[in-house]
Design a protein around this motif. Structure first.
Motif, PDB file in Angstrom:
ATOM      1  N   HIS A  33       8.312   0.056   7.484  1.00  0.00           N
ATOM      2  CA  HIS A  33       7.137  -0.368   8.239  1.00  0.00           C
ATOM      3  C   HIS A  33       7.433  -1.660   9.000  1.00  0.00           C
ATOM      4  CE1 HIS A  33       4.186   1.675   5.146  1.00  0.00           C
ATOM      5  NE2 HIS A  33       5.275   2.397   5.374  1.00  0.00           N
ATOM      6  N   LEU A  34       7.073  -1.695  10.269  1.00  0.00           N
ATOM      7  CA  LEU A  34       6.998  -2.938  11.045  1.00  0.00           C
ATOM      8  C   LEU A  34       5.575  -3.031  11.574  1.00  0.00           C
ATOM      9  CD1 LEU A  34      10.323  -3.235  13.117  1.00  0.00           C
ATOM     10  CD2 LEU A  34       9.522  -4.746  11.295  1.00  0.00           C
ATOM     11  N   GLU A  35       4.707  -3.666  10.815  1.00  0.00           N
ATOM     12  CA  GLU A  35       3.277  -3.690  11.129  1.00  0.00           C
ATOM     13  C   GLU A  35       2.830  -5.122  11.420  1.00  0.00           C
ATOM     14  OE1 GLU A  35       1.695   0.031   8.488  1.00  0.00           O
ATOM     15  OE2 GLU A  35       2.302  -1.778   7.404  1.00  0.00           O
ATOM     16  N   ARG A  36       1.987  -5.267  12.425  1.00  0.00           N
ATOM     17  CA  ARG A  36       1.542  -6.584  12.861  1.00  0.00           C
ATOM     18  C   ARG A  36       0.043  -6.551  13.139  1.00  0.00           C
ATOM     19  NH1 ARG A  36       6.748  -7.227  16.960  1.00  0.00           N
ATOM     20  NH2 ARG A  36       8.278  -7.551  15.332  1.00  0.00           N
ATOM     21  N   TYR A  37      -0.530  -7.725  13.346  1.00  0.00           N
ATOM     22  CA  TYR A  37      -1.956  -7.798  13.685  1.00  0.00           C
ATOM     23  C   TYR A  37      -2.098  -8.539  15.014  1.00  0.00           C
ATOM     24  CZ  TYR A  37      -6.989  -8.286  13.222  1.00  0.00           C
ATOM     25  OH  TYR A  37      -8.347  -8.212  13.431  1.00  0.00           O
ATOM     26  N   ARG A  38      -2.234  -7.762  16.070  1.00  0.00           N
ATOM     27  CA  ARG A  38      -2.414  -8.292  17.418  1.00  0.00           C
ATOM     28  C   ARG A  38      -3.509  -7.491  18.107  1.00  0.00           C
ATOM     29  NH1 ARG A  38       4.043  -8.702  18.978  1.00  0.00           N
ATOM     30  NH2 ARG A  38       4.586 -10.300  17.431  1.00  0.00           N
TER      31      ARG A  38
ATOM     32  N   LEU B 182       9.806   8.069   6.478  1.00  0.00           N
ATOM     33  CA  LEU B 182       8.617   7.741   7.257  1.00  0.00           C
ATOM     34  C   LEU B 182       8.820   6.381   7.915  1.00  0.00           C
ATOM     35  CD1 LEU B 182       5.628   7.986   8.154  1.00  0.00           C
ATOM     36  CD2 LEU B 182       4.992   7.003   5.935  1.00  0.00           C
ATOM     37  N   ILE B 183       8.772   6.338   9.237  1.00  0.00           N
ATOM     38  CA  ILE B 183       8.854   5.070   9.953  1.00  0.00           C
ATOM     39  C   ILE B 183       7.511   4.843  10.636  1.00  0.00           C
ATOM     40  CG2 ILE B 183      11.351   5.124  10.200  1.00  0.00           C
ATOM     41  CD1 ILE B 183      11.058   6.072  13.033  1.00  0.00           C
ATOM     42  N   ARG B 184       6.987   3.640  10.501  1.00  0.00           N
ATOM     43  CA  ARG B 184       5.596   3.379  10.914  1.00  0.00           C
ATOM     44  C   ARG B 184       5.481   1.995  11.536  1.00  0.00           C
ATOM     45  NH1 ARG B 184       1.388   4.156   6.276  1.00  0.00           N
ATOM     46  NH2 ARG B 184       1.309   6.248   7.161  1.00  0.00           N
ATOM     47  N   SER B 185       4.669   1.897  12.593  1.00  0.00           N
ATOM     48  CA  SER B 185       4.369   0.612  13.198  1.00  0.00           C
ATOM     49  C   SER B 185       3.002   0.683  13.856  1.00  0.00           C
ATOM     50  CB  SER B 185       5.431   0.231  14.236  1.00  0.00           C
ATOM     51  OG  SER B 185       5.203  -1.069  14.745  1.00  0.00           O
TER      52      SER B 185
ATOM     53  N   PRO C  38      -0.411  -6.769   5.560  1.00  0.00           N
ATOM     54  CA  PRO C  38       0.772  -5.908   5.556  1.00  0.00           C
ATOM     55  C   PRO C  38       1.127  -5.409   4.169  1.00  0.00           C
ATOM     56  CG  PRO C  38       1.416  -8.195   5.805  1.00  0.00           C
ATOM     57  CD  PRO C  38      -0.084  -8.167   5.899  1.00  0.00           C
ATOM     58  N   GLY C  39       1.661  -4.193   4.141  1.00  0.00           N
ATOM     59  CA  GLY C  39       2.195  -3.642   2.902  1.00  0.00           C
ATOM     60  C   GLY C  39       3.679  -3.901   2.823  1.00  0.00           C
TER      61      GLY C  39
ATOM     62  N   SER D  32      12.247   3.307  -8.075  1.00  0.00           N
ATOM     63  CA  SER D  32      11.872   2.890  -6.722  1.00  0.00           C
ATOM     64  C   SER D  32      12.430   1.504  -6.413  1.00  0.00           C
ATOM     65  CB  SER D  32      10.344   2.855  -6.568  1.00  0.00           C
ATOM     66  OG  SER D  32       9.775   4.126  -6.750  1.00  0.00           O
ATOM     67  N   PHE D  33      12.595   1.262  -5.110  1.00  0.00           N
ATOM     68  CA  PHE D  33      12.905  -0.080  -4.614  1.00  0.00           C
ATOM     69  C   PHE D  33      11.822  -0.436  -3.609  1.00  0.00           C
ATOM     70  CE2 PHE D  33      14.847  -2.819  -1.332  1.00  0.00           C
ATOM     71  CZ  PHE D  33      15.176  -3.914  -2.119  1.00  0.00           C
ATOM     72  N   VAL D  34      11.189  -1.602  -3.780  1.00  0.00           N
ATOM     73  CA  VAL D  34      10.113  -2.039  -2.902  1.00  0.00           C
ATOM     74  C   VAL D  34      10.419  -3.450  -2.421  1.00  0.00           C
ATOM     75  CG1 VAL D  34       7.644  -2.515  -2.689  1.00  0.00           C
ATOM     76  CG2 VAL D  34       8.423  -0.594  -4.097  1.00  0.00           C
ATOM     77  N   LYS D  35      10.292  -3.646  -1.114  1.00  0.00           N
ATOM     78  CA  LYS D  35      10.604  -4.942  -0.506  1.00  0.00           C
ATOM     79  C   LYS D  35       9.476  -5.375   0.424  1.00  0.00           C
ATOM     80  CE  LYS D  35      13.029  -8.435   1.144  1.00  0.00           C
ATOM     81  NZ  LYS D  35      11.945  -8.935   2.020  1.00  0.00           N
ATOM     82  N   HIS D  36       8.886  -6.554   0.149  1.00  0.00           N
ATOM     83  CA  HIS D  36       7.865  -7.136   1.008  1.00  0.00           C
ATOM     84  C   HIS D  36       8.478  -8.245   1.869  1.00  0.00           C
ATOM     85  CE1 HIS D  36       5.263  -5.181  -1.976  1.00  0.00           C
ATOM     86  NE2 HIS D  36       4.306  -5.248  -1.068  1.00  0.00           N
ATOM     87  N   GLY D  37       7.734  -8.643   2.887  1.00  0.00           N
ATOM     88  CA  GLY D  37       8.184  -9.740   3.740  1.00  0.00           C
ATOM     89  C   GLY D  37       9.156  -9.290   4.803  1.00  0.00           C
ATOM     90  N   SER D  38       9.440 -10.175   5.734  1.00  0.00           N
ATOM     91  CA  SER D  38      10.306  -9.859   6.866  1.00  0.00           C
ATOM     92  C   SER D  38      11.536 -10.755   6.876  1.00  0.00           C
ATOM     93  CB  SER D  38       9.533 -10.042   8.186  1.00  0.00           C
ATOM     94  OG  SER D  38       8.421  -9.188   8.250  1.00  0.00           O
ATOM     95  N   ASP D  39      12.598 -10.247   7.458  1.00  0.00           N
ATOM     96  CA  ASP D  39      13.798 -11.058   7.641  1.00  0.00           C
ATOM     97  C   ASP D  39      13.421 -12.341   8.381  1.00  0.00           C
ATOM     98  OD1 ASP D  39      17.018 -10.926   7.864  1.00  0.00           O
ATOM     99  OD2 ASP D  39      16.154 -11.803   9.671  1.00  0.00           O
ATOM    100  N   PRO D  40      13.912 -13.493   7.933  1.00  0.00           N
ATOM    101  CA  PRO D  40      13.463 -14.777   8.508  1.00  0.00           C
ATOM    102  C   PRO D  40      14.091 -15.141   9.850  1.00  0.00           C
ATOM    103  CG  PRO D  40      15.064 -15.170   6.768  1.00  0.00           C
ATOM    104  CD  PRO D  40      14.794 -13.688   6.770  1.00  0.00           C
ATOM    105  N   GLN D  41      15.050 -14.389  10.336  1.00  0.00           N
ATOM    106  CA  GLN D  41      15.768 -14.813  11.538  1.00  0.00           C
ATOM    107  C   GLN D  41      14.889 -14.852  12.787  1.00  0.00           C
ATOM    108  OE1 GLN D  41      20.147 -13.444  11.732  1.00  0.00           O
ATOM    109  NE2 GLN D  41      19.169 -11.905  10.430  1.00  0.00           N
ATOM    110  N   GLU D  42      14.023 -13.849  12.957  1.00  0.00           N
ATOM    111  CA  GLU D  42      13.195 -13.816  14.163  1.00  0.00           C
ATOM    112  C   GLU D  42      12.305 -15.044  14.268  1.00  0.00           C
ATOM    113  OE1 GLU D  42       9.677 -11.121  16.261  1.00  0.00           O
ATOM    114  OE2 GLU D  42      11.073 -10.178  14.867  1.00  0.00           O
TER     115      GLU D  42
END
Length: 349
Positions: free
Chosen positions: A150-155, A224-227, A234-235, A246-256
């Motif tokens: 998932h790459l989900e944002r609120y705009r 499943l790819i979702r945006s 965000p989930g 299962s493997f679950v990962k929250h948060g985004s890579d900090p580079q951007e």
């Protein structure tokens, strides 16, 4: 190793944030010239770099070996073609072009001219994705059955003048973030058998797609790819289910976010994620789950440009080959057609 001089076409968000700082921080590359048609923002940030006002002026500099095209999507074909015809290697920001026919033209032209062409798929070097690749490789989850990315944002507000939100070729969220999610899925699992896509506009007044849910069909597994732009809470960024856990990962890579703040990859702790964002690996042991935090690997977008440098200087294979760039364009078109027809379609062979 000799230094490869690089010219950058475009100094909007892409050129300013995602390319110039990475090129600048990559050993063996020299950011030698920037095409900025108006204004002096590039000169203010890079006073030692030559600022030119046209592509023809850039291509008149014989020392430039590599040109990076980071301009609106509809311009990619013409600019990349000009650079190849001028005998330069080319990096094109994602998406490659606006159609697979355009991508095919550039791939063939690059081959004819004996030059490299590649697409900027920098999110392969996100730390969380590198961690996920290792989880898949280790096989601790057993037979994989479901992958979610998932790459989900609120705009919620439209950017009325933004070219990505205007009904033109290459616009919309599918062409913006779809290449990242598709590329990562294909790196992990290879080509799927089929695709089912739902591209839609969710925000009031939206003229192009601003949300998508796409299923990639693999034997015994679905990806499943979702945006979308209306996710206020965000989930998980990644979820991977297998027969053993299962493997679950929250948060985004900090580079951007670091790049947007003006940080550069040559600074300390670049790409390191805080421990509170590490993923959790849950493995079934009888009737219980054993949970382990998995430290996130350090991400570094420089690795993309290091590979391009080495491909030019020593001839190593490109990590993102032109054929892969063409396949990605075919996949984007397939998603549009699947959504339009409301059906599952076979993936390009």
């Amino acid at each position: 190793m000799r230094t490869v001089q690089v010219g950058l076409i475009g100094f909007g968000l892409g050129g300013r944030v995602f390319h110039a700082p990475i090129i600048r921080a990559t050993s063996g590359l020299q950011l030698a010239a920037i095409v900025e048609r108006s204004g002096d923002s590039a000169r203010a940030i890079y006073p030692d770099v030559r600022i030119v006002r046209s592509v023809s002026e850039l291509l008149s500099m014989d020392s430039i070996e590599l040109v990076v095209v980071t301009t609106p999507n509809p311009t990619h074909l013409d600019l990349a073609r000009q650079c190849l015809l001028a005998g330069r290697h080319v990096v094109v920001d994602k998406p490659f072009t606006t159609t697979s026919a355009e991508a095919d033209e550039l791939v063939r032209l690059a081959k004819q001219r004996g030059r490299l062409i590649t697409v900027y798929q920098n999110r392969r070097w996100d730390g969380d994705f590198q961690t996920l690749r290792q989880v898949v490789k280790d096989g601790a989850l057993g037979q994989l059955v479901l992958f979610e990315s998932h790459l989900e944002r609120y705009r919620p507000k439209l950017k009325q003048e933004a070219w990505r939100e205007l009904p033109k070729p290459g616009s919309g969220l599918w062409f913006d973030l779809g290449p990242h999610l598709l590329d990562q899925a294909l790196v992990l699992f290879g080509r799927p058998e089929a695709m089912t896509a739902d591209l839609r506009a969710e925000r009031e007044g939206a003229a192009v797609d601003d949300a998508f849910d796409v299923v990639l069909h693999y034997p015994g597994m679905r990806a499943l790819i979702r945006s979308n732009l209306l996710t206020a809470v965000p989930g998980p960024r990644f979820r991977l289910n297998g027969t053993r856990g299962s493997f679950v990962k929250h948060g985004s890579d900090p580079q951007e976010e670091a790049l947007k703040r003006g940080a550069t990859p040559d600074q300390s702790n670049w790409g390191k994620e805080p421990a509170e964002n590490w993923g959790t690996l849950s493995i079934a042991e009888g009737d219980t789950l054993r949970e382990m935090r998995v430290p996130t690997e350090t991400g570094d977008y420089r690795h993309y440009y290091e590979n391009v440098r080495d491909a030019i200087v020593t001839g190593v294979p490109l990590d993102v080959s032109p054929q892969h760039g063409l396949l990605m364009m075919q996949a984007l078109e397939l998603g549009i057609e699947s959504s339009r027809r409301r059906c599952t379609l076979p993936f390009p062979a």
